[in-house]
Each structure stands twice: as C-alpha cells, then as structure tokens.
Write a protein that holds these residues in place. Structure first.
Motif, PDB file in Angstrom:
ATOM      1  N   GLU A  14      48.477  52.176  49.071  1.00 18.96           N
ATOM      2  CA  GLU A  14      47.629  51.620  50.134  1.00 18.96           C
ATOM      3  C   GLU A  14      48.568  51.344  51.306  1.00 18.96           C
ATOM      4  O   GLU A  14      49.509  50.560  51.169  1.00 18.96           O
ATOM      5  N   GLU A 216      50.543  46.334  40.731  1.00 22.45           N
ATOM      6  CA  GLU A 216      50.529  46.583  42.167  1.00 22.45           C
ATOM      7  C   GLU A 216      51.706  45.855  42.796  1.00 22.45           C
ATOM      8  O   GLU A 216      51.856  44.646  42.614  1.00 22.45           O
ATOM      9  N   LYS A 218      53.263  44.560  46.121  1.00 20.25           N
ATOM     10  CA  LYS A 218      52.725  44.240  47.441  1.00 20.25           C
ATOM     11  C   LYS A 218      53.772  44.319  48.540  1.00 20.25           C
ATOM     12  O   LYS A 218      54.947  44.039  48.316  1.00 20.25           O
ATOM     13  N   LYS A 267      46.754  39.754  37.729  1.00 21.80           N
ATOM     14  CA  LYS A 267      45.608  40.038  38.590  1.00 21.80           C
ATOM     15  C   LYS A 267      44.307  39.634  37.899  1.00 21.80           C
ATOM     16  O   LYS A 267      43.980  40.118  36.827  1.00 21.80           O
TER      17      LYS A 267
HETATM   18 MG    MG Z   1      44.926  46.835  46.302  1.00 20.46          MG
END
Ligand code: MG
Ligand code: ADP
Length: 480
Positions: A14, A216, A218, A267
C-alpha cells in the motif's frame, strides 16, 4: 535456513503518495512541506463545527492522471466517506477517504527484473486526506502535535498480493516513484514523507494458492528500508513456521538501527470505522469528456518512449533504460536528438559527460536547453573526426556551458581541432618513432600491442589534435 526454498513469499503493498497540489484536499490551506508547525491550519483543517469542506479539483485530476498512467479504470461515480476513529493527530475525529468507491480501479505497473519484465497488478488507487503528525522525539516528556499535514491530499495505491520478493517490491516502489514524478503529481521525496509504504507479507508452501496469515509493516519511509524490512520479515515468518508455531496477524514497524521489525499490535480482525458518506460533500460524477481531457494532457510515459526509441533511434536497451530514468533527462534527449542524426552518440554523451557534469556541478537540464545547438555542433565535430572525444567532453563541454559559444569557434581559436592533414600526422609520428627506438624494436619483434603507446604519444605531442584512427593506420603502415 535449510528449508527456506520450500516457501514462497507473498507481498502486497500500500503506497501513499502525497499529491503536489498547492492547497489541501478540502480547503485552501497551504499543503506544502516544511513550514513552521501549526501554521497551515484553518478552522476547516481543524474540523470546527459549522465549517464546510470543498473538494480540490486538482487533487481529483492528479488521482485520475495516476490511474490513467497505470491503465486503471476510472470510476465515473464517486463519493467520499468518513472513516471514524480517535487519534490526537486527527482533529475532526474522522478521516475523509473513499471507502467502497476508489476513483481508479485495477491497473498495472511493469517492473524490469533480472528475470525479465513482470506485471504488478493494482487493486485500486483511491483519494484520501492525510492526518497530522504526532512528534515524539522533540520533548522527553510530551508528544507534540503538528497539524500542518492534516488534510493534505493523498492517493493510496494498493497492489494485489502478487509480489514475491523483497527485490521486486524494491523495484516496484522505485517504478512508482519514477512514475509519480514523471507525471508531476507527487515529488516522490520519501525522506519528507511524500511517499510512504506499508508492506503486507505472508508466506506459503510453494504450489499452494491460498494466502497465508499476513503481517503488515507500517510506514516504511525509504526504498532501502522497504527491501530490508521485507527481507527480514520473510526470514522471520519462515523461522516461525519451521519451528511449528503459528503466525499471528500483526501490525509491525521497522527498526532501521538494526534492520529488524517489531510488533506494534496484534491486528484486531475488523476495525469498526463506521464508514458513512460524508454528508458535507456531494458525490461527484466524472464525465468521459473530462477524463479524456486529462488523458490528452498526460505526457508520453516511459513505457511508450522505450518502445518508440528502440525503433526510432535504435538505442541499446541499457541506454534507453538510463535515459528514461527521469522526465527531464528524457525530454532533453528528445530535443537534442531532434536536432541531429547522431542518436547513439547523443545517448552516450547524455549518459557519460553530461551526467558527469551535472553530478559535479549540481546543474540541471533546464539550464542546458538553450545550449542544444552548440551541443549538436559539438557532437558533429567529434563524429566527423574533427575533434577528439576526450578533448570535447572534458574541456570544450565545460567551456560552452560556462560561456555559451560555438564549440567550433572555440576549438579553432584554441587550436584544438584534430588535424587530418597527412603532413602534420607524419611529422608527429616520425617524431614519436624516433624518440622510442626500443619500443619500435619490440613492435617489430612481434609485440604488436605496443602500437597503443605510440598512439598515446602522438596524441600527447599533438595536444589531442591527431585523429586516433588515422594515427593508428598510418603508424601501422610506417612500422610494417
Ligand atoms: Mg492496510
Ligand atoms: P487492509 O490492510 O485495509 O485490510 P486489504 O485487505 O485490501 O486492506 O489489503 C491490503 C494489502 O494487503 C493489499 O496490498 C493486499 O494485496 C495485501 N494482502 C492481503 N492479504 C495478504 C496476504 N495474505 N499476504 C500478503 N499480502 C496480503
């Protein structure tokens, strides 16, 4: 690790790109980076009651440009939604984003890898506003908030989980940075946070088609860190699996001091952001005519130029790759090549002496544009053997840049033109041969490579005016 080859890494990225608009996404506040903290914060940025957001048309245009450059489908009907959550750097208590209706759907970006070209599939590109910044490292006891960034426009580009190595992720982000700069929608400066990346990573046994549990990482803020973080994480996931443990879905952060990642939180499965269409912002419809008008303003893209140049200029794949590195350089090549026919020579000049000059002096292509007629002349002089390349590229290039002038006139005035006159050449060669009897002897005994020494000497005493090709052939004749 013995069994690492059993696994395949699966990576989805992303990427947030801050759009290079003057003002923010929903108000006129200055969106530029680097101002004194909390000076770009009108009541709209602060989300005060009674204020009304207004959509920045340029931000929409930029997002569409990105989509068109990636071959995405542009959605005609769009709206903005509120993503509700509490965080100190989010004064409104919600972020305005596109929830189920991204402005750009699908698309691809190609990367050149050592194994050949690969196509990275995009899931979507959507528009959203950025949050402010919480600053933890100025005060020992307090977290400080700077809201200048709050409300600045971002596009978020999300790939399918179709990347399989840290190296390919690295190449992909490099390509994205090149593209956003190329089309002028984002400055791509990762160190200022204009481009930030979250990397989603899982592993699975080769041959398996379902996805494994992902982690993930970040806010990776350099391309180098993206690669290092993914490399570390793949290793870590394999190690966990190999020891028979289960991978937990996690959000992690990268520690650049030792190239490792650490967990920030496990998460939660479904964040409840209570998305709903922002009632203060009307849905917006994009007409085909509007989208086509943006398409027509899009510059020729690197991929298009690469195909075109191969045919038009017959350049090597390497030269082409180098010249489409950035748009200024590619544009400069186009202009230079348009005024000459020495396409390959010009490519070599660009990659060699011109780059070296700009790297040394910190100049830019814009400043050199008016010199193109002189550069054309300079290359012509070299290609027609009137001027020696090293004299042209080291001495004359600098002269015509610092004092714009005809290189031919300069070379004439300074007695630098190569002599093609047989008389001069013979004179220089005879002198060199006379001064190097031992080497002449060696040559005659079969040490033919020594001819290079004579050519070098002739070059020296002629002060670069002797044409090397003619020198070599005349020397060979004389020594035969
Ligand atoms: Mg995400
Ligand atoms: P969110 O992070 O908001 O839940 P998505 O589910 O759309 O968003 O996924 C975000 C990114 O994670 C996408 O790039 C996607 O390709 C990638 N991704 C999703 N599942 C996996 C997985 N199991 N392994 C690797 N990447 C994944």
């Amino acid at each position: 690790m013995a069994d690492a080859h059993k696994y395949e890494a699966v990576i989805g990225l992303e990427i947030h790109a801050q759009l290079a608009t003057q003002s923010k996404l929903f108000c006129g506040d200055d969106a530029s980076f680097g101002a004194e903290a909390n000076t770009h914060i009108s009541p709209i940025t602060m989300g005060h009651p009674g204020t009304l957001p207004k959509t920045n048309a340029t931000a929409i245009e930029y997002a569409i440009k990105m989509g068109l450059a990636c071959g995405s489908e542009i959605a005609k009907n769009n709206y903005f939604a509120r993503k509700n959550y509490f965080y100190p750097d989010l004064p409104k208590g919600y972020q305005i984003s596109q929830h189920t209706t991204p402005i750009c759907v699908g698309g691809t970006i190609n990367i050149q890898t050592p194994e050949g070209e690969k196509i990275i599939q995009l899931n979507r590109i959507h528009l959203e506003e950025d949050a402010g910044k919480s600053i933890h490292d100025i005060s020992a006891t307090d977290t400080l908030i700077d809201l200048n960034r709050a409300g600045t426009p971002l596009v978020e580009m999300v790939t399918e989980p179709c990347i399989h190595s840290a190296e390919d992720a690295f190449l992909f982000v490099t390509e994205v940075r090149k593209l956003v700069r190329w089309i002028g929608i984002c400055d791509g400066n990762m160190e200022e946070g204009s481009l930030r990346c979250d990397a989603n990573i899982s592993i699975r046994l080769k041959g398996v088609t379902t996805l494994g549990t992902r982690v993930e990482i970040k806010n990776l803020n350099s391309i180098r860190n993206i690669k290092k973080a993914i490399e570390f994480e793949i290793e870590r996931l394999i190690q966990i699996t190999e020891t028979g443990e289960k991978i937990v879905q996690q959000t992690r952060s990268f520690d650049a001091t030792n190239d490792t990642t650490f967990s920030i939180r496990d998460k939660e499965d479904a964040n409840d952001y209570r998305y709903f269409p922002d009632p203060d912002l009307a849905p917006f419809h994009l007409t085909t005519a509007y989208i086509d008008a943006i398409r027509s303003k899009l510059p020729a893209l690197p991929a298009t130029l690469k195909k075109q140049w191969k045919i038009q200029y017959d350049l090597s794949a390497y030269a082409i790759e180098q010249l489409v590195e950035n748009k200024e350089e590619a544009d400069f090549y186009i202009q230079w090549a348009a005024a000459s026919t020495h396409y390959k020579a010009i490519a070599n000049w660009m990659i060699g002496p011109i780059r070296a000059y700009l790297n040394e002096g910190g100049g830019n292509f814009k400043a050199l544009i008016t010199l193109i007629p002189y550069l054309v002349e300079l290359v012509e002089l070299v290609e027609s053997n009137q001027l020696n390349f090293s004299v042209a590229s080291t001495k004359i290039l600098k002269e015509i840049i610092s004092h714009p002038q005809s290189p031919k006139a300069y070379a004439l005035n300074n007695n630098l033109l190569q002599s093609n006159s047989m008389e001069d050449l013979e004179k220089w060669i005879d002198e060199v041969l006379k001064n190097h009897p031992a080497e002449v002897e060696a040559y005659k005994k079969g040490k033919k490579a020594i001819i290079g020494v004579f050519v070098g000497e002739v070059k020296k005493i002629s002060k670069g005016k002797a044409d090397p090709k003619m020198t070599t052939s005349l020397l060979a004749q004389k020594l035969a």
